[in-house]
Design an enzyme around this catalytic site. Sequence first.
Site, PDB file in Angstrom:
ATOM      1  N   LYS A 143     -58.593  45.931  18.921  1.00  0.00           N
ATOM      2  CA  LYS A 143     -57.434  46.624  18.358  1.00  0.00           C
ATOM      3  C   LYS A 143     -57.754  47.172  16.960  1.00  0.00           C
ATOM      4  CE  LYS A 143     -53.501  45.340  16.230  1.00  0.00           C
ATOM      5  NZ  LYS A 143     -52.421  44.458  15.872  1.00  0.00           N
ATOM      6  N   ASP A 162     -51.075  47.135  20.608  1.00  0.00           N
ATOM      7  CA  ASP A 162     -50.371  46.142  19.791  1.00  0.00           C
ATOM      8  C   ASP A 162     -49.181  45.632  20.607  1.00  0.00           C
ATOM      9  OD1 ASP A 162     -48.456  48.119  19.737  1.00  0.00           O
ATOM     10  OD2 ASP A 162     -47.993  47.842  17.622  1.00  0.00           O
TER      11      ASP A 162
END
Length: 234
Positions: A143, A162
């Site tokens: 991420k 997310d």
Amino acid sequence: MAGVKVVKQAGGKTSAKKPVGKPTDPARVAEILERLDKAYPDAHCALTHASAFQLLIATILSAQCTDERVNKTTPELFRQYPTPHDLAAVRQEVLEQVIRSTGFYRNKAKNIIGASQRIVKEFGGKVPRRMDELLTLPGVARKTANVVLGNAFGTAAGVVVDTHVQRISRRLSLTKQTTPEKIEKDLMKLLPQSRWTDFSHQIIFHGRRCCIARKPKCAECPLEDLCSSKDKTI
Ligand code: SF4
């Protein structure tokens, strides 16, 4: 658009009859992307940064913390420690006090120092531009690496997953997976690579403004007629 009948509504809002076929039908996915473009043309990375290094540090700080809180913390952090060399040399207890308000500050301080030291020692003081290299930095998983690559270097190496992207991709039936890694793989298969970075920004905006976790505002949602989520409120 093939398979989708677009209908003009009062106020210029468009809606489409649900396309026949799978939720991952390319025509449906294209319609979702088009509507996200119309609804969130200004979607962007909300973490204030002036360089790839600042974005990397801000993203590490953003774990379990709001972007707003991170943006209040980073000006002082980067005023005191502007370069990877500065953050590589700071004592952990000292850094912990500067970033304390972002939560999980012991672990974050350890990772920030470790990542800075590795950037100095292994990458000549510059944030690496490759996914495999970024993943060797402490505290950096896909991420964070995707945020840095997509927003600081303009490289779409993956899709940032997310909590908003995780929840809304499932609500829109773009994936059935539950882990960020598997959701990202599904999204990378479904979305054109040119949309990987913007899609995350737009979905994050959508998650903050409309498709909120507890009570999504489905009556206002530009994707409502394309959504069959059990979480719908209308
Ligand atoms: S219709 Fe509701 S649940 Fe579906 S995407 Fe829109 S806000 Fe989210």
